[in-house]
Design an enzyme around this catalytic site. Structure first.
Site, PDB file in Angstrom:
ATOM      1  N   GLY A  42       0.844  -0.997  -0.044  1.00  0.00           N
ATOM      2  CA  GLY A  42      -0.116  -0.208  -0.028  1.00  0.00           C
ATOM      3  C   GLY A  42       1.048   1.449   0.039  1.00  0.00           C
ATOM      4  O   GLY A  42       2.086   0.973   0.473  1.00  0.00           O
ATOM      5  N   GLN A  71       3.292   9.907   0.960  1.00  0.00           N
ATOM      6  CA  GLN A  71       4.488   9.173   1.091  1.00  0.00           C
ATOM      7  C   GLN A  71       5.307   9.442  -0.425  1.00  0.00           C
ATOM      8  O   GLN A  71       6.466   9.022  -0.389  1.00  0.00           O
ATOM      9  CB  GLN A  71       4.245   7.692   1.148  1.00  0.00           C
ATOM     10  CG  GLN A  71       3.636   7.364   2.461  1.00  0.00           C
ATOM     11  CD  GLN A  71       3.460   5.856   2.558  1.00  0.00           C
ATOM     12  OE1 GLN A  71       2.364   5.429   2.011  1.00  0.00           O
ATOM     13  NE2 GLN A  71       4.253   4.948   2.995  1.00  0.00           N
ATOM     14  N   CYS A 110       6.617   0.168   7.168  1.00  0.00           N
ATOM     15  CA  CYS A 110       5.955   1.215   6.325  1.00  0.00           C
ATOM     16  C   CYS A 110       7.145   1.679   5.429  1.00  0.00           C
ATOM     17  O   CYS A 110       8.503   1.774   6.004  1.00  0.00           O
ATOM     18  CB  CYS A 110       5.495   2.486   7.241  1.00  0.00           C
ATOM     19  SG  CYS A 110       4.979   3.682   6.337  1.00  0.00           S
ATOM     20  N   LEU A 111       6.950   1.891   4.020  1.00  0.00           N
ATOM     21  CA  LEU A 111       7.860   2.466   3.178  1.00  0.00           C
ATOM     22  C   LEU A 111       8.453   3.555   3.778  1.00  0.00           C
ATOM     23  O   LEU A 111       9.602   3.892   3.278  1.00  0.00           O
ATOM     24  CB  LEU A 111       7.360   2.654   1.633  1.00  0.00           C
ATOM     25  CG  LEU A 111       6.762   1.223   1.117  1.00  0.00           C
ATOM     26  CD1 LEU A 111       6.375   1.510  -0.381  1.00  0.00           C
ATOM     27  CD2 LEU A 111       7.739   0.191   1.120  1.00  0.00           C
ATOM     28  N   HIS A 141      -4.102   1.434   7.973  1.00  0.00           N
ATOM     29  CA  HIS A 141      -2.635   2.042   7.922  1.00  0.00           C
ATOM     30  C   HIS A 141      -2.768   3.060   6.942  1.00  0.00           C
ATOM     31  O   HIS A 141      -2.019   4.178   7.214  1.00  0.00           O
ATOM     32  CB  HIS A 141      -1.644   0.807   7.515  1.00  0.00           C
ATOM     33  CG  HIS A 141      -0.318   1.246   7.425  1.00  0.00           C
ATOM     34  ND1 HIS A 141       0.706   0.776   8.333  1.00  0.00           N
ATOM     35  CD2 HIS A 141       0.431   1.803   6.360  1.00  0.00           C
ATOM     36  CE1 HIS A 141       1.780   1.474   7.911  1.00  0.00           C
ATOM     37  NE2 HIS A 141       1.643   1.834   6.916  1.00  0.00           N
ATOM     38  N   GLU A 142      -2.990   3.080   5.772  1.00  0.00           N
ATOM     39  CA  GLU A 142      -3.007   4.042   4.478  1.00  0.00           C
ATOM     40  C   GLU A 142      -3.742   5.134   4.742  1.00  0.00           C
ATOM     41  O   GLU A 142      -3.361   6.173   4.554  1.00  0.00           O
ATOM     42  CB  GLU A 142      -3.078   3.167   3.151  1.00  0.00           C
ATOM     43  CG  GLU A 142      -2.323   2.176   2.923  1.00  0.00           C
ATOM     44  CD  GLU A 142      -0.757   2.472   2.844  1.00  0.00           C
ATOM     45  OE1 GLU A 142      -0.412   3.653   2.566  1.00  0.00           O
ATOM     46  OE2 GLU A 142       0.014   1.540   2.933  1.00  0.00           O
ATOM     47  N   HIS A 155      -2.043   7.652   7.005  1.00  0.00           N
ATOM     48  CA  HIS A 155      -1.305   8.486   6.313  1.00  0.00           C
ATOM     49  C   HIS A 155      -2.065   9.495   5.729  1.00  0.00           C
ATOM     50  O   HIS A 155      -1.472  10.721   5.739  1.00  0.00           O
ATOM     51  CB  HIS A 155      -0.809   7.646   5.054  1.00  0.00           C
ATOM     52  CG  HIS A 155       0.461   7.058   5.548  1.00  0.00           C
ATOM     53  ND1 HIS A 155       1.731   7.357   5.985  1.00  0.00           N
ATOM     54  CD2 HIS A 155       0.703   5.582   5.242  1.00  0.00           C
ATOM     55  CE1 HIS A 155       2.521   6.368   6.075  1.00  0.00           C
ATOM     56  NE2 HIS A 155       2.030   5.219   5.720  1.00  0.00           N
TER      57      HIS A 155
END
Length: 176
Positions: A46, A51, A96-97, A139-140, A143
């Protein structure tokens, strides 16, 4: 299509709530294609707009098949709003990226209902989804609100992590 730079913690853009997408056009399609390419490049499932430095309510998700392959479950989620979180809180091992090289266990609700728009601006709903998909959505969408999964950790862990990433950022800047 292009691989975009992934913004990493503690960059301020990751803490800003995102604005709604109001134009559903070719530029948005190109952005989401780039987001998928970037997500795949860094082995994610995701990725949210902030991000990649875009302060818009955009998420792309691709939950892997059982064999680990991706590409069959691509979802573009625009202007998502969590309408309902249900069930027990379950422990989830997350990474997480934007927090590279770090994973930890956090709690998420086991089921979620999310309203959103697709790439054409149509109203859609994910009704009572569960499992990895529900965790990834939470999670996304966090963000998009300026929240990271590490915010769910203890203060001690968060403080240690922040010091580590600030030190890495200084080292990168000094090397440039």
């Amino acid at each position: 299509m292009a691989i975009r730079e992934v913004i990493t913690y503690p960059d301020d853009i990751l803490r800003k709530p995102c604005t709604e997408v109001t134009e559903f056009n070719e530029e948005l399609k190109t952005l989401t294609d780039d987001m998928f390419d970037t997500m795949y490049e860094f082995d994610g499932i995701g990725l949210a707009g902030p991000q990649v430095g875009v302060n818009k309510r955009i998420v792309v998700i691709d939950i892997p098949e059982e064999d680990g392959s991706q590409g069959n479950n691509k979802l573009v989620i625009i202007n998502p709003v969590i309408k309902k979180l249900e069930g027990e809180k379950v422990e989830s091992q997350e990474g997480c990226l934007s927090v590279p090289g770090y994973q930890d266990t956090v709690e998420r609700f086991e089921r979620a209902t999310v309203e959103y728009q697709d790439l054409q601006g149509n109203h859609c709903v994910f009704e009572n989804v569960d499992g990895l998909f529900a965790i990834c959505l939470q999670h996304e969408i966090d963000h998009l609100e300026g929240k990271l999964f590490i915010d769910k950790l203890s203060r001690l862990k968060r403080d240690r992590l922040k010091k580590k990433f600030e030190k890495l950022k200084k080292e990168r800047m000094a090397a440039e």
